[in-house]
Design a protein around this motif. Structure first.
Motif, short mmCIF file in Angstrom:
data_model
loop_
_atom_site.label_atom_id
_atom_site.label_comp_id
_atom_site.label_asym_id
_atom_site.label_seq_id
_atom_site.Cartn_x
_atom_site.Cartn_y
_atom_site.Cartn_z
N MET A 163 30.87 13.38 76.55
CA MET A 163 30.13 14.17 75.56
C MET A 163 29.38 15.32 76.22
N ILE A 164 28.72 15.04 77.33
CA ILE A 164 27.98 16.07 78.06
C ILE A 164 28.92 17.18 78.53
N ALA A 165 30.14 16.78 78.91
CA ALA A 165 31.13 17.75 79.38
C ALA A 165 31.82 18.50 78.25
N SER A 166 31.45 18.21 77.00
CA SER A 166 32.07 18.85 75.83
C SER A 166 33.57 18.63 75.80
N ALA A 167 34.01 17.44 76.23
CA ALA A 167 35.43 17.12 76.25
C ALA A 167 35.92 16.78 74.85
N ASP A 168 37.20 17.08 74.61
CA ASP A 168 37.80 16.71 73.33
C ASP A 168 37.99 15.19 73.31
N PRO A 169 37.56 14.53 72.23
CA PRO A 169 37.61 13.06 72.21
C PRO A 169 39.01 12.47 72.23
#
Length: 445
Positions: free
Chosen positions: A356-362
């Motif tokens: 989440m912190i890395a703004s990764a696609d889930p």
């Protein structure tokens, strides 16, 4: 002399064991979550990839079932490795399995969050962040696991049957109406080596093999089986045939429904929703709505099951001193492995929180990467299990034939080793060619 299981009225027969395996594998969830990733890698060849995966598991099962007759107790892959090699090797495998199942659990949270977010948006018009959905679900399921709450087996059985029916009716509708949106003849090109052995076969094969995770439930429940020497082999092979057939038939129908030439690009463009959109077109919007709701329910059951299993895994390892013994304490009221459960929930929150912190696609990052990493680990454990069968039968004289003690285990070990090599060699496909932590987390520029 072992107890006569056939005299026990509550002993599990072949149909019951097959059901337990199918429930553990969760093929319906895999069709909506894992098959899009296989389509993304080798298009219509996904069908042949699942056939090849089923065949490899069939080969593996020969040695696995042969060794199960001499285990004396129910046990998973780690127990087999310990018996075949040594307790120390088994302990190392236990640590690896712990990491594998933790990564798999966290990856599943990514897929679950995407499907749930889409369902909430469609039915309630609310744009709920996937991060919030994930953290709330971790807290909720962690609480249920802490209090030793499990879903009723009957509820899970009904859901499984309904979910399978929903997928199969979509498949049959495509076959009846024709492919490519309707009217086109059904193509069988997906079964050919030319379609299957494309550049993406490594990652595609990895996800296809991971879709069978949980099939070892037949041996795990061996102590509760009726006439296990006959029931376990029949249930194991029947499960592989049914699950493999379900995957192959579904991917063949879906590929034809979307279009043989278009399915790979369609999966890459919309990996989460393209099967639901296909259901909307072939069966109707009500059917696709039902499918969307059921997949969310399916994921909740799978996530709770994984949380409970992982908690007990931590508890068992702590009880034998592999992990801190304080984690082996049970709750005075609920008799649950509450400390182990808390560790699992905290670990899930930390791992998913990092993404989440890395703004990764889930889905395309968190789910695909973590599930792929977990799958490589699981295949390594399965390959080690094949080798453990060879080691076990070399140390113990048995009346088993050489096919089950040596030949098929060797073929299985080679097959899974090749699958691991292909997966690792093409792993950069999942990271877009990026390396290191930035590749893993798909950090934005």
């Amino acid at each position: 002399m072992p107890p006569n299981q056939s005299l026990r009225r509550n002993a599990i027969g072949v149909p019951g064991l097959v059901f337990l395996v199918i429930a553990a594998v969760g093929p319906v969830g895999a069709v909506l979550a894992a098959t899009p990733l296989v389509f993304m890698q080798n298009g219509a060849g996904a069908t042949g990839t699942y056939v090849l995966a089923a065949a490899l598991f069939g080969v593996f099962s020969v040695g696995y079932v042969a060794m199960s007759r001499y285990m004396g107790t129910a046990g998973g892959f780690v127990t087999y490795i310990a018996r075949g090699f040594s307790p120390r090797v088994g302990a190392a495998a236990a640590y690896a399995a712990l990491l594998v199942y933790c990564a798999m659990l966290c990856g599943l949270y990514g897929a679950f969050a995407v499907f749930t977010k889409q369902t909430i948006d469609e039915y309630f018009g609310m744009d709920v962040p996937w991060e919030l959905i994930t953290l709330i679900t971790i807290a909720l399921l962690g609480t249920l696991a802490y209090n030793k709450v499990e879903f009723s087996t009957r509820i899970l059985a009904v859901l499984l049957v309904v979910e399978a029916a929903v997928i199969l009716i979509l498949d049959i509708s495509i076959v009846v109406r024709g492919g490519d949106g309707g009217g086109a003849p059904m193509s069988f090109i997906g079964f050919t080596p030319a379609a299957m052995l494309t550049g993406g076969i490594g990652i595609a094969f990895l996800f296809a093999l991971s879709s069978f995770g949980g099939f070892e439930a037949t041996v795990v429940f061996s102590e509760e089986a009726r006439n296990p020497r006959r029931t376990i082999p029949l249930a194991t092979y029947a499960s592989i045939l049914l699950i493999g057939g379900f995957y192959a038939f579904s991917t063949w129908a879906i590929a034809n429904g979307v279009g043989i030439e278009e399915v790979q690009q369609t999966a890459q463009t919309d990996p989460v929703g393209f099967i639901l959109a296909l259901s909307d077109h072939y069966v109707g919007p009500v059917w696709s709505d039902l499918m969307g709701i059921l997949v969310v329910a399916n994921f909740i059951g799978i996530l709770l099951g994984f949380t409970n299993i992982l908690s007990r895994y931590v508890f068992a390892m702590a009880r034998v001193g592999v992990l801190p013994r304080g984690l082996s304490r049970t709750h005075t009221k609920y008799q649950s492995p509450h400390r182990a459960s808390l560790v699992v929930s905290v670990a899930a929150a930390l791992v998913t929180g990092a993404f989440m912190i890395a703004s990764a696609d889930p889905f395309s990052t968190m789910y695909s990467l973590l599930f792929a990493l977990a799958s490589v680990g699981l295949l390594s454990i399965i390959a080690a299990t094949s080798l453990s069968a060879i080691a076990f039968f070399r140390k113990n004289r048995t009346p088993e034939r050489i096919w089950g003690t040596t030949i098929f285990p060797i073929l299985s070990a080679i097959g899974f080793t090749v699958a691991i090599y292909l997966s690792v060699a093409h792993f950069d496909v999942l990271t877009g060619g990026q390396a290191g932590l930035a590749g893993l987390m798909a950090l934005p520029d």
